[in-house]
Write a protein that holds these residues in place. Structure first.
Motif, mmCIF file in Angstrom:
data_model
loop_
_atom_site.group_PDB
_atom_site.id
_atom_site.type_symbol
_atom_site.label_atom_id
_atom_site.label_comp_id
_atom_site.label_asym_id
_atom_site.label_seq_id
_atom_site.Cartn_x
_atom_site.Cartn_y
_atom_site.Cartn_z
ATOM 1 N N TYR A 22 2.157 -32.364 64.514
ATOM 2 C CA TYR A 22 3.104 -32.328 63.388
ATOM 3 C C TYR A 22 2.669 -33.186 62.208
ATOM 4 N N TYR A 23 1.673 -34.038 62.366
ATOM 5 C CA TYR A 23 1.263 -34.918 61.263
ATOM 6 C C TYR A 23 0.171 -34.319 60.391
ATOM 7 N N VAL A 24 -0.422 -33.184 60.783
ATOM 8 C CA VAL A 24 -1.509 -32.651 59.940
ATOM 9 C C VAL A 24 -0.919 -31.957 58.715
ATOM 10 N N GLY A 57 -5.965 -32.488 65.198
ATOM 11 C CA GLY A 57 -5.347 -33.778 65.477
ATOM 12 C C GLY A 57 -6.452 -34.804 65.501
ATOM 13 N N VAL A 58 -6.157 -35.959 66.089
ATOM 14 C CA VAL A 58 -7.161 -37.035 66.117
ATOM 15 C C VAL A 58 -7.899 -37.051 67.457
ATOM 16 N N ARG A 59 -8.936 -37.894 67.509
ATOM 17 C CA ARG A 59 -9.905 -37.842 68.620
ATOM 18 C C ARG A 59 -9.279 -37.873 70.010
ATOM 19 N N ASP A 82 -9.873 -40.313 63.759
ATOM 20 C CA ASP A 82 -9.669 -41.138 64.946
ATOM 21 C C ASP A 82 -8.369 -41.918 64.751
ATOM 22 N N CYS A 83 -7.790 -42.365 65.843
ATOM 23 C CA CYS A 83 -6.569 -43.177 65.762
ATOM 24 C C CYS A 83 -6.967 -44.624 66.001
ATOM 25 N N PRO A 84 -6.803 -45.510 65.000
ATOM 26 C CA PRO A 84 -7.208 -46.906 65.200
ATOM 27 C C PRO A 84 -6.532 -47.547 66.412
ATOM 28 N N MET A 85 -5.271 -47.173 66.650
ATOM 29 C CA MET A 85 -4.562 -47.796 67.774
ATOM 30 C C MET A 85 -5.209 -47.466 69.121
ATOM 31 N N ALA A 86 -5.860 -46.307 69.207
ATOM 32 C CA ALA A 86 -6.458 -45.870 70.483
ATOM 33 C C ALA A 86 -7.487 -46.869 70.999
ATOM 34 N N VAL A 110 -0.890 -42.113 75.504
ATOM 35 C CA VAL A 110 -2.003 -41.162 75.294
ATOM 36 C C VAL A 110 -2.861 -41.527 74.091
ATOM 37 N N ASN A 111 -2.270 -42.278 73.151
ATOM 38 C CA ASN A 111 -3.041 -42.742 71.988
ATOM 39 C C ASN A 111 -3.990 -43.845 72.453
ATOM 40 N N SER A 112 -4.953 -43.485 73.289
ATOM 41 C CA SER A 112 -5.925 -44.440 73.827
ATOM 42 C C SER A 112 -7.226 -43.671 74.061
ATOM 43 N N PRO A 170 -1.092 -48.616 62.704
ATOM 44 C CA PRO A 170 -1.090 -49.255 61.382
ATOM 45 C C PRO A 170 -0.115 -48.602 60.409
ATOM 46 N N ARG A 171 0.252 -47.360 60.647
ATOM 47 C CA ARG A 171 1.175 -46.652 59.731
ATOM 48 C C ARG A 171 2.629 -46.984 60.054
ATOM 49 N N HIS A 172 3.024 -46.732 61.293
ATOM 50 C CA HIS A 172 4.421 -46.990 61.659
ATOM 51 C C HIS A 172 4.746 -48.486 61.599
HETATM 52 FE FE1 SF4 Z 1 -0.656 -41.554 65.128
HETATM 53 FE FE2 SF4 Z 1 -0.611 -43.944 63.939
HETATM 54 FE FE3 SF4 Z 1 -2.743 -43.219 65.330
HETATM 55 FE FE4 SF4 Z 1 -2.202 -42.033 62.964
HETATM 56 S S1 SF4 Z 1 -2.747 -44.194 63.304
HETATM 57 S S2 SF4 Z 1 -2.812 -41.029 64.861
HETATM 58 S S3 SF4 Z 1 0.044 -42.005 63.036
HETATM 59 S S4 SF4 Z 1 -0.683 -43.568 66.136
#
Ligand code: SF4
Ligand code: 13P
Length: 300
Positions: A22-24, A57-59, A82-86, A110-112, A170-172
């Motif tokens: 949903y974020y794309v 989506g991201v990686r 890529d998702c920095p949090m991952a 899953v964001n890992s 970093p966004r939320h």
């Molecule tokens: Fe989702 Fe935040 Fe990672 Fe972007 S940075 S993919 S919004 S968790």
């Protein structure tokens, strides 16, 4: 031929399915076969009767699709997304916590990365984390990498001990209490709907907290007409499509994930033309797949 027609033709030729988070960008969601939150897309990727998956989506999403469907060709149209949090947890720390804490489950959002998953016991997403953590037999939970989601789950599962690891989106995480108060002052009748990746001070001011799919569902079923949205702005595509009679206001313009926006129609076409590399099967694939499969089993 127009780019959208070329995508459709190649999709048929290669027996491909396009999945999009949903974020794309709107135009990418528009041409997708399925849009969804992380959990819905992981479930979908595990059971698709196709040869090729194009994962918009991201990686970590592409990696999970490959782990769950290793026989399929999986493309991430923008391999750099890529998702920095991952990456905000470490194998060394997981091993240390495992050595020091008994009766422990390592729970990976899953964001890992696949590497982190390979050292975890079960995966969760924001739409199933409470249910899955409640179902685990272990008393102690090392929740990686998102501290905000971990705290949100902890509040609903007080019988367990949580160990956090310091990660965040970093966004939320950039949204503050002041953003909520400003939005509420501008739209006093609106309900506040936020993602659990937001800070505690933001979640505390919300009328509803849930994953992207849960926010969509809540807004659709609600009898109210105005909503302040505390998640990434890509969700507005579906919110406005599904609810033409309702109004939505973004809580902060920092709610933009630049990685999700790297996916374009051209990159989707490039993927179908085989111009981007396939997502490789991650190292230690069996170990990384097991917590994802455990999530799908417990999430049923
Ligand atoms: Fe989702 Fe935040 Fe990672 Fe972007 S940075 S993919 S919004 S968790
Ligand atoms: P959900 O799709 O599970 O709500 O996740 C949000 C997110 O940040 C994905 O990167």
């Amino acid at each position: 031929m127009e780019i959208k027609e070329r995508i459709q033709a190649l999709k048929q030729k290669r027996n491909a399915v396009i999945l999009a988070h949903y974020y794309v960008a709107d135009e990418v969601q528009e041409i997708a076969d399925y849009t969804g939150d992380s959990y819905a897309l992981a479930k979908k990727a595990a059971g698709l009767p196709c040869d090729v998956i194009v994962f918009c989506g991201v990686r970590f999403m592409g990696e999970s699709a490959k782990l769950l469907s290793p026989e399929k060709t999986v493309y991430l149209p923008a391999p750099k997304a890529d998702c920095p949090m991952a990456h905000m947890a470490s194998v060394a720390e997981i091993e240390r916590v495992r050595r020091e804490v008994d009766d422990l489950a390592v729970v990976a959002y899953v964001n890992s990365t696949a590497e982190l998953k390979a050292h975890s016991d079960v995966c969760v997403t924001s739409s199933n984390a409470v249910r899955i953590v409640k179902a685990l037999p272990q008393k102690n939970i090392y929740f990686i990498p998102d501290d905000n989601l971990g705290r949100f789950v902890k509040e609903q599962v007080p019988e367990k001990n949580f160990i956090s690891c310091g990660g965040f989106c970093p966004r939320h995480n950039a949204v503050t209490k002041e953003d909520v108060l400003r939005a509420k002052a501008e739209h006093p009748s609106a309900l506040v709907l936020v993602h659990p990746e937001c800070r505690k001070e933001v979640v505390e001011l919300a009328d509803f907290v849930g994953s992207t799919a849960e926010i969509l569902d809540y807004a659709h079923k609600s009898g109210e007409k105005q909503f302040i949205i505390g998640t990434e702005m890509g969700i507005f595509y579906r919110l406005t499509q599904d609810n033409p009679d309702k109004e939505f206001f973004l809580m902060s313009d920092r709610l933009l994930c630049p990685n999700m926006k790297l996916i374009t129609l051209q990159s989707v076409l490039d993927a179908l033309e085989g111009k981007v590399p396939e997502v490789p099967l991650p190292d230690r694939a069996d170990e990384a797949r097991a917590p994802l499969q455990e999530m799908l089993r417990l999430g049923k």
